[in-house]
Design a protein around this motif. Sequence first.
Motif, mmCIF file in Angstrom:
data_model
loop_
_atom_site.group_PDB
_atom_site.id
_atom_site.type_symbol
_atom_site.label_atom_id
_atom_site.label_comp_id
_atom_site.label_asym_id
_atom_site.label_seq_id
_atom_site.Cartn_x
_atom_site.Cartn_y
_atom_site.Cartn_z
ATOM 1 N N THR A 172 0.815 -1.213 0.000
ATOM 2 C CA THR A 172 0.000 0.000 0.000
ATOM 3 C C THR A 172 0.850 1.264 0.000
ATOM 4 O O THR A 172 0.342 2.363 -0.186
ATOM 5 N N LYS A 173 2.166 1.106 0.207
ATOM 6 C CA LYS A 173 3.005 2.306 0.283
ATOM 7 C C LYS A 173 4.426 2.102 -0.235
ATOM 8 O O LYS A 173 5.317 2.873 0.075
ATOM 9 N N TRP A 174 4.646 1.052 -1.048
ATOM 10 C CA TRP A 174 6.018 0.862 -1.500
ATOM 11 C C TRP A 174 6.317 1.623 -2.783
ATOM 12 O O TRP A 174 5.430 1.936 -3.567
ATOM 13 N N THR A 175 7.613 1.908 -2.968
ATOM 14 C CA THR A 175 8.090 2.676 -4.113
ATOM 15 C C THR A 175 8.889 1.778 -5.057
ATOM 16 O O THR A 175 9.234 0.640 -4.724
ATOM 17 N N TRP A 176 9.234 2.330 -6.214
ATOM 18 C CA TRP A 176 10.075 1.594 -7.160
ATOM 19 C C TRP A 176 11.477 1.369 -6.591
ATOM 20 O O TRP A 176 12.102 0.336 -6.870
ATOM 21 N N ASP A 177 11.961 2.305 -5.804
ATOM 22 C CA ASP A 177 13.269 2.123 -5.173
ATOM 23 C C ASP A 177 13.246 0.921 -4.229
ATOM 24 O O ASP A 177 14.197 0.124 -4.188
ATOM 25 N N SER A 299 4.803 2.624 -6.688
ATOM 26 C CA SER A 299 4.572 3.946 -7.264
ATOM 27 C C SER A 299 5.826 4.801 -7.107
ATOM 28 O O SER A 299 6.794 4.382 -6.467
ATOM 29 N N GLN A 300 5.790 5.976 -7.662
ATOM 30 C CA GLN A 300 6.953 6.856 -7.598
ATOM 31 C C GLN A 300 7.238 7.325 -6.171
ATOM 32 O O GLN A 300 8.392 7.388 -5.744
ATOM 33 N N ASP A 301 6.171 7.652 -5.422
ATOM 34 C CA ASP A 301 6.352 8.201 -4.076
ATOM 35 C C ASP A 301 5.719 7.373 -2.970
ATOM 36 O O ASP A 301 5.644 7.815 -1.821
ATOM 37 N N GLY A 302 5.249 6.176 -3.299
ATOM 38 C CA GLY A 302 4.670 5.308 -2.283
ATOM 39 C C GLY A 302 3.179 5.478 -2.075
ATOM 40 O O GLY A 302 2.591 4.799 -1.233
ATOM 41 N N ALA A 303 2.544 6.327 -2.852
ATOM 42 C CA ALA A 303 1.098 6.537 -2.727
ATOM 43 C C ALA A 303 0.358 5.572 -3.653
ATOM 44 O O ALA A 303 0.487 5.668 -4.881
ATOM 45 N N SER A 304 -0.401 4.651 -3.079
ATOM 46 C CA SER A 304 -1.071 3.643 -3.903
ATOM 47 C C SER A 304 -2.109 4.268 -4.833
ATOM 48 O O SER A 304 -2.427 3.712 -5.881
ATOM 49 N N ALA A 305 -2.622 5.433 -4.462
ATOM 50 C CA ALA A 305 -3.600 6.104 -5.318
ATOM 51 C C ALA A 305 -2.966 6.627 -6.605
ATOM 52 O O ALA A 305 -3.666 7.011 -7.538
#
Length: 436
Positions: A172-177, A299-305
């Motif tokens: 729900t909050k992970w990033t590509w990094d 996502s880019q910044d961890g926002a699942s939306a």
Amino acid sequence: MTIPTVSRRRFQLGAAALAITLLATGCGAAGSSGGSDQVTLRFAWWGNEYLNAQTEKVIDAFEASHPNIKIESEPGEWGGYWDKLATKTAANDAPDVIQMDQKYIAEYGGRGALLDLSKQEEIDTSKLDKEALASGQYDGAQYGLSTGQNAYVIMANTKVFEAANVPVPDDTKWTWDEFLDIASKISASGDGKTYGAAYGSNEADLIIWLRQHGQNLYSQDGKLDFDTATAASFFERLKEQRDSKASPPATVATEDSGAGLEESLFGTNRVGMAWWWTNQLGSLESTTGSPIKMLRAPSQDGASAKNGMYYKPTMFWSASSRSKHPKEAAAFIDYLTNNPEAGAILMTDRGVPTNTEIVEGITPTLKPADTTVVSFLKDIAPDIKDAPPVPPVGAGSVQNVIKRYTDEVLYDRLTPQAAADAFKKEVEGMLASAKK
């Protein structure tokens, strides 16, 4: 049924398998049998042995409740399905009811080869998901009804994660990094035998990446709708997966792309994460013998939306515009879509039904994997805003082009920017040629 109207254009079929003059003999529906006259409908679909048996069962159930309609089966396999359908359509011999894929809705519907289902009184769309309904619309007509919804997700093999002593991430909050870091750790623990992640290099992968950047692969009027710099960043990320050893070397990936599921890296528990459609969860668990957890896209910044995910119709039910029995064809499609009896037979193997009443009816009898899929699709609903535009005429083979340029990057034959420039130019040419 009210359908939003989009720009009208003249088309020619762009995909190689469809480069045939479909309308040489005209496209108007040839009428319908009346009353209780006995009619025969030809029904074409692609699938495996399990899906074929299931489909024959639903045909039997339909015929039992509609004694004046006989369904003649024409099952096939994906590899030869489209060539055969194109040939039959060109010869004015298309099946009455057709299992259709979204990438060909415009190819066939835009040339008048499919029946506008919105004009068929036998079909009730009042209980269908509106986004799913829109996904089968093109140029102001309803050319297909979704058989069910899917989402493109990362499947995480928990057995591989455990062996690497790497925790499954909070999707729900992970990033590509984080994705890259996790995949690299799994690869490092595998000593060249196990890899953290497979490459995601098909059309859905690119669509999700573009949507995360506020762009789309296609626009509503059938043009490309992205900057080459954004496409280049997509190829750059895949290259970074290779360079960090988060994913296999290019040669291994190439060999893996040609393997069946049973022989693939993921199927043999040698990859921790790979992209698949949600309706494939059961097959993946059965093949690997491992618990598989579905994960949202990073996502880019961890926002699942902002992760760019969307619901995609697994496939569609369509009808030929040349059917001699359009009313009966429409009645069969309505049965497949809305009848509880049909829902209990088809279950979720063609996606989670878009009729909410059907979903409620089958949920108590679903297999554990299918129950998980239904729950997952419901969980991600708040973050799903809209569906990508329908692929335009000429876009049928774009997925192959993406894969080819991915290979060019992974083998260091092109830079990511050069690949993006060449990719956009080539696809623009494909779409332009389809309009001539």
